[in-house]
Design an enzyme around this catalytic site. Structure first.
Site, PDB file in Angstrom:
ATOM      1  N   HIS A   1       5.822 -13.451 -31.914  1.00 55.98           N
ATOM      2  CA  HIS A   1       5.652 -13.176 -30.484  1.00 55.98           C
ATOM      3  C   HIS A   1       6.222 -14.321 -29.641  1.00 55.98           C
ATOM      4  O   HIS A   1       5.931 -15.481 -29.922  1.00 55.98           O
ATOM      5  CB  HIS A   1       4.152 -13.008 -30.210  1.00 55.98           C
ATOM      6  CG  HIS A   1       3.807 -12.565 -28.842  1.00 55.98           C
ATOM      7  ND1 HIS A   1       2.784 -13.140 -28.125  1.00 55.98           N
ATOM      8  CD2 HIS A   1       4.323 -11.599 -28.048  1.00 55.98           C
ATOM      9  CE1 HIS A   1       2.670 -12.531 -26.952  1.00 55.98           C
ATOM     10  NE2 HIS A   1       3.599 -11.596 -26.881  1.00 55.98           N
TER      11      HIS A   1
ATOM     12  N   HIS B   1       8.435 -15.488 -19.606  1.00 56.04           N
ATOM     13  CA  HIS B   1       7.361 -14.493 -19.505  1.00 56.04           C
ATOM     14  C   HIS B   1       6.808 -14.341 -18.093  1.00 56.04           C
ATOM     15  O   HIS B   1       6.697 -13.237 -17.573  1.00 56.04           O
ATOM     16  CB  HIS B   1       6.220 -14.872 -20.461  1.00 56.04           C
ATOM     17  CG  HIS B   1       5.086 -13.889 -20.452  1.00 56.04           C
ATOM     18  ND1 HIS B   1       4.058 -13.951 -19.527  1.00 56.04           N
ATOM     19  CD2 HIS B   1       4.816 -12.812 -21.234  1.00 56.04           C
ATOM     20  CE1 HIS B   1       3.209 -12.958 -19.750  1.00 56.04           C
ATOM     21  NE2 HIS B   1       3.654 -12.263 -20.791  1.00 56.04           N
TER      22      HIS B   1
HETATM   23  O1  G3P Z   1       5.905  -6.963 -26.337  1.00 59.99           O
HETATM   24  C1  G3P Z   1       4.588  -7.184 -26.683  1.00 59.99           C
HETATM   25  C2  G3P Z   1       3.888  -8.197 -25.822  1.00 59.99           C
HETATM   26  O2  G3P Z   1       4.704  -9.317 -25.653  1.00 59.99           O
HETATM   27  C3  G3P Z   1       3.517  -7.649 -24.489  1.00 59.99           C
HETATM   28  O3  G3P Z   1       2.761  -8.502 -23.696  1.00 59.99           O
HETATM   29  O4  G3P Z   1       2.452 -10.136 -21.898  1.00 59.99           O
HETATM   30  O5  G3P Z   1       2.887 -10.951 -24.193  1.00 59.99           O
HETATM   31  O6  G3P Z   1       4.697  -9.883 -22.860  1.00 59.99           O
HETATM   32  P1  G3P Z   1       3.225  -9.927 -23.154  1.00 59.99           P
HETATM   33 MG    MG Z   2       6.296  -9.843 -24.334  1.00 59.11          MG
END
Ligand code: G3P
Ligand code: MG
Length: 246
Positions: free
Chosen positions: A10, A52
């Site tokens: 992630h 992000h």
């Molecule tokens: O793509 C999955 C996840 O990254 C979505 O939430 O806020 O971490 O971008 P976020």
């Molecule tokens: Mg994400």
């Protein structure tokens, strides 16, 4: 229905490196992760960058919005020091730089389109167009491509118009009641949901319709096994140190 890797780091390197930086990708790779998720937003000059938050301040030292600064300005900002002194000097990378690194290292990408408010269609279009350009060879050869995804329906629609050959996943928190209708309308190949909102019954329904099912953000090996047993195809994790990549 999920011809993609099962385990994704992630934001590049999970919580073991400053998110959405080249250092994060290097960290992911060091843990054996050859598949990543990261977030793409437009800078003031329309250049897609990997970050992000809409606002500067948490991971990027600065004030105001990402969309008020050019990609060059963002690249010169400090995006690593918040995580630790060893990462000082990391800037906000361009999408182009991240794709270049991933291609060179053979890292598969789930590219999350993360529009700033009011920029949904523009971001979806720009990210899809850029991706189409970077992967022209693979598209021509019918080879494996990245997967685009977004919470933004307008961004997904714009991406589809700009590059229909690129597969898309629809990001949601909880899977809504009208998920099948919406997924069909959007022409997505997968639903990406918060694992905490998923039930075994819903997982079965989604898989029964032939869609891919992806979960975020799964941080324990036990939970990962449970989800896979429910039929979940893949997930991203912050704990690349605890969950072995597949
Ligand atoms: O793509 C999955 C996840 O990254 C979505 O939430 O806020 O971490 O971008 P976020
Ligand atoms: Mg994400």
């Amino acid at each position: 229905m999920w011809p993609y890797p099962r385990t994704l780091a992630h934001r590049g390197g999970g919580t073991l490196a400053p998110e959405n930086t080249l250092a994060a990708l290097r960290c992911g790779l060091a843990y054996g992760y050859r598949a990543v998720e990261f977030d793409v937003m437009l800078a003031a000059d329309g250049v897609p960058v990997v970050v992000h938050d809409v606002a500067l301040g948490r991971t990027v030292a600065g004030r105001g919005a990402v969309s008020d600064h050019t990609a060059a300005q963002l690249g010169a900002m400090e995006a690593g020091a918040w995580f630790g002194p060893a990462f000082a000097g990391e800037g906000v990378p361009t999408f182009a730089a991240v794709v270049e690194y991933c291609r060179a290292q053979r890292i598969w990408m789930n590219i999350e389109i993360k529009p700033a408010p009011g920029c949904d269609a523009a971001t979806g279009e720009a990210v899809a167009r850029a991706t189409r350009g970077y992967f022209a060879q693979e598209i021509a050869a019918g080879e494996s491509l990245p997967l685009l995804s977004s919470f933004s329906i307008a961004a997904l629609q714009a991406a589809r118009e700009a590059a229909p050959e690129l597969a898309r996943g629809w990001l949601v928190e909880a899977i809504p009641a009208d998920w099948l209708e919406t997924a069909k309308e959007l022409g997505v190949v997968a639903i990406h949901c918060d694992h905490q909102q998923l039930t075994p019954a819903l997982a079965l329904e989604v898989k029964g319709e032939g869609l891919g099912l992806f979960c975020y953000t799964v941080n324990s090996p036990e939970r990962a096994s449970d989800l896979l047993a429910w039929g979940v195809d893949g997930f991203c994790t912050d704990r690349i140190d605890l969950i072995k990549p597949v």
